[in-house]
Design a protein around this motif. Structure first.
Motif, PDB file in Angstrom:
ATOM      1  N   SER A  92     -22.134  -5.288 -20.170  1.00  0.00           N
ATOM      2  CA  SER A  92     -22.054  -5.826 -19.120  1.00  0.00           C
ATOM      3  C   SER A  92     -23.543  -5.625 -18.375  1.00  0.00           C
ATOM      4  CB  SER A  92     -21.406  -5.386 -18.014  1.00  0.00           C
ATOM      5  OG  SER A  92     -19.785  -4.403 -18.101  1.00  0.00           O
ATOM      6  N   THR A 120     -16.114  -3.781 -16.357  1.00  0.00           N
ATOM      7  CA  THR A 120     -17.185  -5.067 -16.059  1.00  0.00           C
ATOM      8  C   THR A 120     -16.624  -5.609 -14.588  1.00  0.00           C
ATOM      9  OG1 THR A 120     -15.971  -5.443 -17.935  1.00  0.00           O
ATOM     10  CG2 THR A 120     -16.199  -7.489 -16.914  1.00  0.00           C
ATOM     11  N   ASP A 125     -12.501 -15.128 -21.625  1.00  0.00           N
ATOM     12  CA  ASP A 125     -10.928 -14.651 -20.777  1.00  0.00           C
ATOM     13  C   ASP A 125     -10.840 -13.433 -21.403  1.00  0.00           C
ATOM     14  OD1 ASP A 125      -8.898 -14.502 -20.611  1.00  0.00           O
ATOM     15  OD2 ASP A 125      -7.680 -15.593 -21.255  1.00  0.00           O
ATOM     16  N   GLU A 126     -10.847 -11.969 -21.031  1.00  0.00           N
ATOM     17  CA  GLU A 126     -10.653 -10.826 -21.641  1.00  0.00           C
ATOM     18  C   GLU A 126     -11.224 -10.484 -22.423  1.00  0.00           C
ATOM     19  OE1 GLU A 126      -6.512  -8.946 -20.653  1.00  0.00           O
ATOM     20  OE2 GLU A 126      -6.129 -11.514 -19.129  1.00  0.00           O
ATOM     21  N   ASP A 168     -13.323  -8.266 -22.938  1.00  0.00           N
ATOM     22  CA  ASP A 168     -13.983  -6.826 -22.797  1.00  0.00           C
ATOM     23  C   ASP A 168     -12.682  -6.145 -23.233  1.00  0.00           C
ATOM     24  OD1 ASP A 168     -12.823  -7.882 -20.553  1.00  0.00           O
ATOM     25  OD2 ASP A 168     -13.526  -6.660 -19.166  1.00  0.00           O
ATOM     26  N   ALA A 169     -11.373  -6.376 -23.456  1.00  0.00           N
ATOM     27  CA  ALA A 169     -10.417  -5.819 -23.541  1.00  0.00           C
ATOM     28  C   ALA A 169     -10.294  -4.663 -24.661  1.00  0.00           C
ATOM     29  CB  ALA A 169      -9.007  -6.593 -23.715  1.00  0.00           C
ATOM     30  N   ILE A 196     -16.127 -14.299 -15.639  1.00  0.00           N
ATOM     31  CA  ILE A 196     -15.081 -13.271 -16.876  1.00  0.00           C
ATOM     32  C   ILE A 196     -13.801 -13.357 -16.182  1.00  0.00           C
ATOM     33  CG2 ILE A 196     -14.851 -11.416 -18.049  1.00  0.00           C
ATOM     34  CD1 ILE A 196     -18.106 -11.255 -17.706  1.00  0.00           C
ATOM     35  N   ILE A 197     -12.374 -13.721 -17.229  1.00  0.00           N
ATOM     36  CA  ILE A 197     -10.950 -12.929 -16.234  1.00  0.00           C
ATOM     37  C   ILE A 197     -11.036 -11.721 -17.280  1.00  0.00           C
ATOM     38  CG2 ILE A 197      -8.405 -14.192 -16.928  1.00  0.00           C
ATOM     39  CD1 ILE A 197     -10.038 -16.522 -17.468  1.00  0.00           C
ATOM     40  N   THR A 198     -10.606 -10.378 -16.583  1.00  0.00           N
ATOM     41  CA  THR A 198     -11.074  -8.925 -17.060  1.00  0.00           C
ATOM     42  C   THR A 198     -10.018  -8.388 -15.733  1.00  0.00           C
ATOM     43  OG1 THR A 198     -12.038  -6.928 -17.291  1.00  0.00           O
ATOM     44  CG2 THR A 198     -12.788  -8.777 -15.422  1.00  0.00           C
ATOM     45  N   HIS A 199      -9.488  -7.176 -16.296  1.00  0.00           N
ATOM     46  CA  HIS A 199      -8.864  -6.263 -15.276  1.00  0.00           C
ATOM     47  C   HIS A 199      -9.015  -5.176 -15.600  1.00  0.00           C
ATOM     48  CE1 HIS A 199      -5.519  -9.381 -16.545  1.00  0.00           C
ATOM     49  NE2 HIS A 199      -4.830  -8.667 -14.941  1.00  0.00           N
ATOM     50  N   ASN A 200     -10.451  -5.288 -16.047  1.00  0.00           N
ATOM     51  CA  ASN A 200     -11.814  -3.440 -16.770  1.00  0.00           C
ATOM     52  C   ASN A 200     -12.324  -3.485 -15.553  1.00  0.00           C
ATOM     53  OD1 ASN A 200     -13.726  -2.165 -17.494  1.00  0.00           O
ATOM     54  ND2 ASN A 200     -12.422  -2.740 -19.610  1.00  0.00           N
ATOM     55  N   THR A 222     -14.938  -8.158 -31.686  1.00  0.00           N
ATOM     56  CA  THR A 222     -15.267  -8.676 -30.395  1.00  0.00           C
ATOM     57  C   THR A 222     -16.746  -8.519 -30.069  1.00  0.00           C
ATOM     58  OG1 THR A 222     -13.155  -8.314 -29.985  1.00  0.00           O
ATOM     59  CG2 THR A 222     -14.968  -8.435 -27.704  1.00  0.00           C
TER      60      THR A 222
END
Length: 206
Positions: A125, A146, A110-111, A113-114, A139-143, A88
């Motif tokens: 970042s 980030t 899209d994620e 950074d997962a 950026i689509i993220t849950h982190n 990645t």
């Protein structure tokens, strides 16, 4: 017959001229990208080596591109042999290298950074923050790491069953005049909005 033969010769010469021009531009761009990729890779991995190579150097029109990388402490190998996180980050290094050479108005990720750990996320970042001067990154993220570098957050919540609601948070410096301008433009109806924007204590209430 002579006219047809002359026409085919002219077409053939035109195609050859176009192909030579394409090969020249591709070769120059490839070399520039190869150099930039190596620099970006070293920055994201905090060391190591990376390079792009052509599978058919004598036929640029049909050649493919191999990606060889060497993270710190490891031997040089094809990107396919790396771990998920290393793959990645290598792919991100190549993508951002392209943006450094040919910036675009925005980029959607899209994620990506997962699979990254905290140290790699920090470098990733920070680089996005610098490139954000010329390119807007969505950026689509849950982190959380980030999100901490973002200028604005947008999320979806469901306060009532079956009814989705968009929530936005502006993370810019409240003392920044641009931040004040944006908040006032979005909320002209609120009284004393300028004072609220410039007061950090009231920022969470905006």
């Amino acid at each position: 017959e002579d006219i047809r033969q002359i026409f085919f010769i002219w077409i053939y010469q035109a195609i050859n001229k176009i192909n030579r021009s394409i090969e020249r531009e591709f070769f120059n761009t490839f070399n520039a990208l190869n150099k930039q990729f190596e620099e970006t890779f070293k920055r994201l991995f905090n060391g190591g080596e990376a390079r792009l190579s052509l599978t058919q150097e004598n036929d640029l029109m049909e050649s493919g591109v191999d990606i060889s990388v060497q993270p710190p402490g490891k031997k040089l190998q094809n990107i396919a042999l790396l771990s998920a996180g290393e793959k990645t980050l290598s792919a991100v290094a190549l993508l951002l290298s392209v943006f450094m050479l040919k910036p675009t108005p925005f980029c959607l990720m899209d994620e990506v950074d997962a699979p990254l750990d905290e140290a790699n996320l920090e470098r990733f970042s920070q680089l996005l923050k610098e490139l954000g001067v010329q390119t807007q990154f969505i950026i689509i993220t849950h982190n959380k790491c980030t999100m901490a570098w973002a200028n604005a957050l947008y999320g979806i919540t469901m306060e009532e069953d079956g009814i989705s609601k968009i929530i936005s948070v502006n993370l810019k410096d409240p003392k920044d005049p641009q931040y004040v301008h944006e908040i006032m433009a979005e909320d002209k109806a609120r009284p004393n909005s300028y004072q609220a924007c410039t007061d950090p204590k009231n920022r969470q209430n905006l």
